[in-house]
Structures are given as C-alpha cells and as structure tokens.
Scaffold this motif. Structure first.
Motif, PDB file in Angstrom:
ATOM      1  N   SER A   1     -93.083  44.780  37.547  1.00 50.13           N
ATOM      2  CA  SER A   1     -91.798  44.063  37.514  1.00 50.13           C
ATOM      3  C   SER A   1     -90.936  44.359  36.292  1.00 50.13           C
ATOM      4  O   SER A   1     -90.206  43.473  35.819  1.00 50.13           O
ATOM      5  N   GLY A   2     -91.000  45.559  35.769  1.00 53.30           N
ATOM      6  CA  GLY A   2     -90.148  45.900  34.626  1.00 53.30           C
ATOM      7  C   GLY A   2     -88.710  46.125  35.063  1.00 53.30           C
ATOM      8  O   GLY A   2     -88.437  46.480  36.216  1.00 53.30           O
ATOM      9  N   ILE A   3     -87.782  45.917  34.118  1.00 55.06           N
ATOM     10  CA  ILE A   3     -86.373  46.200  34.423  1.00 55.06           C
ATOM     11  C   ILE A   3     -85.986  47.574  33.861  1.00 55.06           C
ATOM     12  O   ILE A   3     -84.822  47.947  33.866  1.00 55.06           O
ATOM     13  N   ASP A   4     -86.987  48.329  33.392  1.00 55.60           N
ATOM     14  CA  ASP A   4     -86.680  49.508  32.581  1.00 55.60           C
ATOM     15  C   ASP A   4     -86.601  50.831  33.329  1.00 55.60           C
ATOM     16  O   ASP A   4     -86.374  51.863  32.712  1.00 55.60           O
TER      17      ASP A   4
ATOM     18  N   LEU B   1     -78.317  43.619  33.259  1.00 52.64           N
ATOM     19  CA  LEU B   1     -79.218  44.036  32.171  1.00 52.64           C
ATOM     20  C   LEU B   1     -80.118  45.172  32.632  1.00 52.64           C
ATOM     21  O   LEU B   1     -80.334  46.144  31.914  1.00 52.64           O
TER      22      LEU B   1
ATOM     23  N   GLY C   1     -79.468  43.908  38.603  1.00 57.45           N
ATOM     24  CA  GLY C   1     -78.668  43.063  37.728  1.00 57.45           C
ATOM     25  C   GLY C   1     -78.029  43.922  36.641  1.00 57.45           C
ATOM     26  O   GLY C   1     -78.327  45.120  36.514  1.00 57.45           O
TER      27      GLY C   1
ATOM     28  N   TYR D   1     -80.065  48.693  30.756  1.00 59.74           N
ATOM     29  CA  TYR D   1     -81.327  49.109  30.133  1.00 59.74           C
ATOM     30  C   TYR D   1     -81.683  50.529  30.579  1.00 59.74           C
ATOM     31  O   TYR D   1     -82.112  51.371  29.792  1.00 59.74           O
TER      32      TYR D   1
ATOM     33  N   PHE E   1     -82.717  33.829  34.084  1.00 58.86           N
ATOM     34  CA  PHE E   1     -83.081  32.824  33.072  1.00 58.86           C
ATOM     35  C   PHE E   1     -82.272  31.536  33.203  1.00 58.86           C
ATOM     36  O   PHE E   1     -82.625  30.520  32.634  1.00 58.86           O
TER      37      PHE E   1
ATOM     38  N   ASN F   1     -85.390  43.912  39.613  1.00 61.64           N
ATOM     39  CA  ASN F   1     -85.981  42.702  39.039  1.00 61.64           C
ATOM     40  C   ASN F   1     -84.919  42.012  38.185  1.00 61.64           C
ATOM     41  O   ASN F   1     -84.231  42.671  37.443  1.00 61.64           O
ATOM     42  N   SER F   2     -84.712  40.729  38.267  1.00 54.46           N
ATOM     43  CA  SER F   2     -85.618  39.897  38.991  1.00 54.46           C
ATOM     44  C   SER F   2     -84.917  39.179  40.146  1.00 54.46           C
ATOM     45  O   SER F   2     -85.528  38.946  41.183  1.00 54.46           O
ATOM     46  N   THR F   3     -83.615  38.825  39.980  1.00 55.31           N
ATOM     47  CA  THR F   3     -83.041  38.054  41.092  1.00 55.31           C
ATOM     48  C   THR F   3     -82.795  38.894  42.349  1.00 55.31           C
ATOM     49  O   THR F   3     -82.965  38.357  43.447  1.00 55.31           O
TER      50      THR F   3
ATOM     51  N   GLY G   1     -75.271  38.801  32.094  1.00 56.71           N
ATOM     52  CA  GLY G   1     -76.540  38.578  31.388  1.00 56.71           C
ATOM     53  C   GLY G   1     -77.679  38.447  32.378  1.00 56.71           C
ATOM     54  O   GLY G   1     -77.508  38.702  33.575  1.00 56.71           O
ATOM     55  N   GLY G   2     -78.826  38.046  31.875  1.00 50.76           N
ATOM     56  CA  GLY G   2     -80.009  37.911  32.734  1.00 50.76           C
ATOM     57  C   GLY G   2     -79.937  36.617  33.530  1.00 50.76           C
ATOM     58  O   GLY G   2     -80.380  35.553  33.078  1.00 50.76           O
TER      59      GLY G   2
HETATM   60  C1  LIG Z   1     -88.863  46.096  30.381  1.00 53.12           C
HETATM   61  C2  LIG Z   1     -88.677  44.631  30.630  1.00 53.12           C
HETATM   62  N1  LIG Z   1     -88.225  43.842  29.616  1.00 53.12           N
HETATM   63  C3  LIG Z   1     -88.040  42.521  29.846  1.00 53.12           C
HETATM   64  C4  LIG Z   1     -88.287  41.972  31.066  1.00 53.12           C
HETATM   65  C5  LIG Z   1     -88.104  40.477  31.301  1.00 53.12           C
HETATM   66  N2  LIG Z   1     -86.976  40.262  32.254  1.00 53.12           N
HETATM   67  C6  LIG Z   1     -87.189  39.959  33.535  1.00 53.12           C
HETATM   68  S1  LIG Z   1     -85.782  39.744  34.396  1.00 53.12           S
HETATM   69  C7  LIG Z   1     -84.862  40.021  33.021  1.00 53.12           C
HETATM   70  C8  LIG Z   1     -83.374  39.911  33.083  1.00 53.12           C
HETATM   71  C9  LIG Z   1     -82.770  40.849  34.038  1.00 53.12           C
HETATM   72  O1  LIG Z   1     -81.408  40.659  34.002  1.00 53.12           O
HETATM   73  P1  LIG Z   1     -80.455  41.341  35.027  1.00 53.12           P
HETATM   74  O2  LIG Z   1     -80.812  42.766  35.174  1.00 53.12           O
HETATM   75  O3  LIG Z   1     -79.057  41.055  34.649  1.00 53.12           O
HETATM   76  O4  LIG Z   1     -80.840  40.699  36.405  1.00 53.12           O
HETATM   77  P2  LIG Z   1     -80.781  39.197  36.924  1.00 53.12           P
HETATM   78  O5  LIG Z   1     -81.586  38.350  36.024  1.00 53.12           O
HETATM   79  O6  LIG Z   1     -79.354  38.763  36.937  1.00 53.12           O
HETATM   80  O7  LIG Z   1     -81.369  39.332  38.245  1.00 53.12           O
HETATM   81  C10 LIG Z   1     -85.656  40.295  31.910  1.00 53.12           C
HETATM   82  C11 LIG Z   1     -85.138  40.594  30.569  1.00 53.12           C
HETATM   83  C12 LIG Z   1     -88.772  42.838  32.078  1.00 53.12           C
HETATM   84  N3  LIG Z   1     -89.048  42.406  33.296  1.00 53.12           N
HETATM   85  N4  LIG Z   1     -88.923  44.155  31.840  1.00 53.12           N
END
Ligand SMILES: Cc1ncc(C[n+]2csc(CCOP(=O)(O)OP(=O)(O)O)c2C)c(N)n1
Length: 560
Positions: free
Chosen positions: A418-421, A445, A443, A449, A476, A393-395, A472-473
């Motif tokens: 859809s968590g990035i964690d 982040l 990604g 994470y 966004f 997640n997300s791109t 970075g994310g």
């Molecule tokens: C645990 C959690 N915190 C915050 C978010 C909100 N969030 C969605 S995408 C994202 C950024 C992800 O960045 P990255 O991993 O660099 O991927 P990219 O945006 O480049 O695809 C965040 C912070 C989330 N989905 N899950």
C-alpha cells in the motif's frame, strides 16, 4: 557483441533460454557489463529508465501484465536501495521480478571506494531469494555455480508462487570490454511441482464444510481467474454460503457481495452474530476493507482456512485453524465434488442486507454535491470499458469498493504494501506492456511523490493519469484520530496548493483539468480520445467537504 565478463554474458544467455525478454536498465558505470550483455541481444527488449525507484515499479507494472519476470538492472550503491519499495510491493503482491545489482568485488567493500555499500542480501526481509554470481567465471566449477545460481534465481521468480528474486553481481574493472564470443549456458528446471495435499485432508475439510450453516468465502487481491470465478459462482448458489469480493479480487457475479464496507458498516452490535460466519475460507492477497477485518476479529469463526499455492498460513482474522497448499480454483474443485446442500438462511440474510444497502446508496448519491464521492461515481461510469483500472492508495482504492466490481475493468492496485511511492510508475509499466487503455486514479500526494514516473521515454498514449487533487492526503481527513488531530493540516494531510500542470508540461504529457461536474464531463471525452501522447487529468475537489460527505454516507446507510 557482448560483455567480456562471462558471469553477465552467461546470465543474458540463460535469461533468454528461460523465455524472459524484458529488462529495464538504469544508468551507471558499474553495470556497464550488464548493459553490454543484454542491450545487444535481439531477443531482449531493453528499456532505459533513469530513476531506479520508478524503474522498479515500472517493471512491476509490466510483470503484472505479462505474468512472467521482468528484470531491472542498476549500478552499485544507493541505486540498488531505490529498488526496495518495488521489491517489497512485488513480494507481498506476488509479482515476479528479477533484480540485478552491479557491485564492487568483495575486496572493495567497506574500503573507502566510491558508490559502495554492502549489497549482498541487502533486500533480505522482503525478497523470495538472494543470490550472488561469482566474480570470475573461468573454470568448470565457477561456471557450474553461476549456471545453478541463474537457473534457480529465474525459476524462483515463479515457483511455488511468483515474487522478486535478487542476483547481486560483483564486477571487477575494466568494465567496458566487449567480445564477439557469447558464453553459452544450460537452462534447466530447479523446481519440481508436487501434489501436496492428501485425500484424507480434503475429506476432513469437506466434512467440516458439510456441517456448517454459515460459510463465508473472502477473496483478497488477485488477477482475473475465470476458472476460480466459475467455481465460486456455483458455490454462491448454496444456501449456507456467502462470497465476499473486492474490486481488486477481479471476480464477478451478481450474487457476490462486492461492496463489503457498504454492508458491514450497517451491521449493528445486536445483529453481529447473525452475519458471523461459522466457517471462513480466505484466499488471494491483501483485503482492502478494514471494516471486514475488524468485524471478523470481533466475531471470529469457529474455523478459518487460508488457501494459497505456497501453503502460507496468513492469519489476517486472527482465527486461522487450517490451510491448504493449493491454487484456490483447485481447492474449490476438490471441495465441490463432496459438498452437500445444508439448509440455512445465511445466504439470504446477506442478500437481503445487500439489497437494502444498495437502495439506500442510490438515494444518498442522488443528493450529493461535487466531491470525491461524486467524482468516483462519475468516473467509474465514464472510464471506457475493456480497460485496466489502477487504483491509488489510499482513497481511490477505497472509493472504488463502494461501487462494486464492473466486468468492464481489470482492477490493479499496489496493495501488497500500500505505498504511495510508485503507483503512476506501475500503471505506466502496465500501459507500456498492455495496449488497452490503462487509467490510474491517484490522489495528489501519490502523484507528486511519484512524479518521476513521467521522467521516462517509454510512456505510451494509452496511459491515462487521473489526479484527484484535494489539496493533501484526503484519507487523513477521514481516518478517526487523524481527522480530529491538531496536527491534521500540517503533519497528516500535509496541505498544499500545488498543481500538476507544469510537471505534465515538462515531460510532454497532455494536461487537462476539471473543477466541477460540467467541466469533468466535457473534458473526459477529449482526455480519452487524446492518442498522440499520454494524458493527465487533474480534478480539483474541496478538501474539507470530501470527508464530511463520506462520513455522512456511512451514517445514511446505517440509518436507512
Ligand atoms: C511511501 C508511503 N509513504 C506514506 C504513506 C502513508 N500514506 C497513506 S495514504 C497517504 C496520503 C495519500 O494522499 P493522496 O495521494 O493525496 O491520496 P488521498 O489520501 O487523497 O487518497 C499517505 C501519506 C504510504 N502509504 N506510502
């Protein structure tokens, strides 16, 4: 040898009798009886993972592959709370997990004892069921209660649909006592499978279907299902039916519309009604495409049915008028028997637009420079076939949709919530369980994470981690609103100059990197032939160009 605590000894016994075999244990003292009861049984594969959050996701990745519950067990206090993200994901993605949390006995809760919180029912809002074992099992009544709890809990990880179930286990000191006499319990079924839909209801559905000139079927996230795939392929030949899928639906047919955003982004207001369904049938889990949700909400169908085994009434498109508590494959089997051909241009209209968009996409991709979009185009060609592809997640999960579904992959993604964690941990669990190549594209982040995913002695060489580091994310920079906010760099994208090399080195993961197309193509071969240990490939892309190129992509499709 087993624990002398009868409640956990009985749990291990029924766990085995119910056909379960995997447990991931995180270190602690209160859970010593669970360790003694499970780790000593030769029928059980017990793994050790330190970080409970990562352990929860690792178990999720394992369960996603073996399609039966994997247990996780931890000590009391915040350790238990760290399972919450994986439990929520398992709940919404419908993956079976059995959560075992060791606890203080009831008299010690809120009395100033160490590492103690209120654990009973602590995951209440995103768990299928919560149970607590009796502290002491020393007479027929408590034995019977414990047996019932254990059987029900394990059954509910699979019925009526898979998901997470929690058993809280209060344990009184001393905790480390062992014995040679195992407690032996009964395994029994606590669920009856029922036939839950009447012939009249199916007839009503069929009647409506046979009077619809524009029927849209939308598949959400699901595991590969060859029977469903065949039935949908047959339906997609009808003039009045269009089947929309995503990579994460794991469905394949050249007639399916598998690049939803590519098509929806080109539908202008004055033609919106031409593509609008009269009848919508949805099934499967989450749909990634925001565009389709917006489009259908603005152009709602007269009827919308949602099909799921548990009969949930998920109204994603704010237009639900019916539901069927059936497996989608069974629903379409019943419908197929009654469906008549209805004259319509609907399928052709969609097919013509798909063709037009496909050509425009080809032209646009010929021209683009080094960017996330270009990297995805290359990766999806180069990643070996017959493999699991985990999309972060997300791109990453969104870019993959632009290139459609390839039969060479089984697609996975933590799209339940859809968590990035826990994305890397999930892929690591899948790789541990399934010997195929398991690639996770994440990604930067998301990787950073969940970097504790690498603090794990169970990583396997078939785990391939690709980090797209755009500083970075990146999402966004694309989302309308955050993309133009004065807070973009600091609070949304959260820019950084961090790299993954030292993290990989610390945990003995082989590190590769690429900053341009030539390097990427040269590195990929070595990355995928590294079979002595897990590997990480960090691909650096220009943060600001990525969003510009993606926005221009959609503009180009629309104007073509
Ligand atoms: C645990 C959690 N915190 C915050 C978010 C909100 N969030 C969605 S995408 C994202 C950024 C992800 O960045 P990255 O991993 O660099 O991927 P990219 O945006 O480049 O695809 C965040 C912070 C989330 N989905 N899950």
């Amino acid at each position: 040898m087993t624990s002398d605590k009868k409640n956990v000894s009985l749990l291990a016994d029924i766990f085995i009798k119910k056909g379960l075999s995997d447990i991931i244990i995180s270190p602690g003292s209160r859970n010593a009886p669970i360790i003694n009861a499970f780790a000593e049984r030769k029928e059980i594969k017990a793994l050790s993972i330190i970080d409970e959050r990562s352990a929860g996701f690792f178990a999720l990745g394992m369960a996603q592959q073996i399609k039966k519950a994997v247990a996780v067990a931890c000590t009391s206090g915040t350790a238990a709370l760290n399972y919450a993200p994986a439990i929520a994901e398992a709940y919404y993605q419908k993956i079976p997990l059995l959560i075992l949390t060791a606890d203080r006995p009831p008299e010690m809760i809120d009395q100033g004892d160490g590492q103690t919180i209120r654990q009973k029912g602590v995951f209440a809002n995103y768990i299928k069921a919560s149970f607590e074992l009796p502290v002491v099992v020393n007479d027929p009544a408590t034995f019977q209660i414990a047996e019932q709890v254990i059987n029900s809990a394990i059954d509910q990880t699979m019925f009526p649909e898979p998901g997470p179930v929690h058993i809280n286990i209060p344990l009184r000191e001393p905790l480390y006592g062992t014995t040679d006499s195992k407690v032996v319990g009964k395994s029994f079924h606590t669920f009856k499978e029922t036939d839950s839909i009447s012939k009249e209801t199916i007839d009503d559905f069929a009647k409506r279907w046979n009077t619809s000139k524009r029927i849209m079927l939308i598949a959400g996230q699901m595991q590969p299902d060859s029977v469903l795939n065949r039935r949908l392929s047959a339906l997609s030949k009808l003039d009045n039916v269009v089947v929309l899928t995503e990579t994460t639906s794991n469905l394949y047919d050249e007639r399916f519309v598998d690049c939803i955003d590519n098509v929806i982004s080109t539908i202008v207001e004055k033609e919106a009604k031409e593509f609008q369904p009269e009848l919508l049938v949805s099934f499967g889990g989450q749909v990634v495409s925001k565009m389709i949700k917006k489009y259908i909400r603005l152009n709602p169908p007269a009827d919308h049915w949602h099909i799921s085994e548990s009969g949930e009434q998920m109204d994603t498109y704010l237009s639900l008028t019916g539901f069927a508590p059936l497996k989608p494959a069974d629903f379409f089997r019943l419908m197929s028997k009654q469906i008549k051909n209805v004259e319509s241009d609907y399928a052709k209209e969609w097919a013509d637009r798909v063709e037009k968009v496909r050509n425009a996409k080809k032209d646009y991709l010929l021209e683009i420079p080094w960017s996330d979009l270009r990297v995805f185009e290359l990766l999806l060609i180069e990643i070996p076939g017959e493999s699991n592809l985990h999309l972060g997640n997300s791109t990453p999960v969104r870019y993959s949709q632009l290139f459609g579904s390839q039969t060479k992959f089984t697609y996975h993604s933590n799209r339940g919530v859809s968590g990035i964690d826990g994305q890397v941990s999930t892929a690591a669990g899948a790789a541990f369980t399934n010997p195929k190549i398991n690639t996770i594209i994440t990604g930067d982040l998301g990787f950073l994470y969940d970097s504790n995913a690498l603090m794990n002695h169970n990583l396997t060489p078939n785990l391939k981690i690709i980090v797209i580091n755009n500083g970075g994310g990146g999402i966004f920079r694309f989302i309308p609103g955050s993309d133009s906010s004065p807070h973009l760099d600091k609070f949304f994208a959260t820019n950084h100059n961090w790299k993954a090399d030292k993290i990989a080195e610390t945990f003995d993961v082989k590190y590769f990197s690429a900053s341009n197309e030539k390097e990427l193509m040269e590195t990929l071969a070595a990355f995928y032939t590294e079979m002595s240990r897990p590997a990480l490939l960090e691909i650096f892309t220009p943060s600001e160009n990525n969003a510009k190129i993606l926005k221009a992509y959609f503009r180009y499709l629309k104007s073509s």
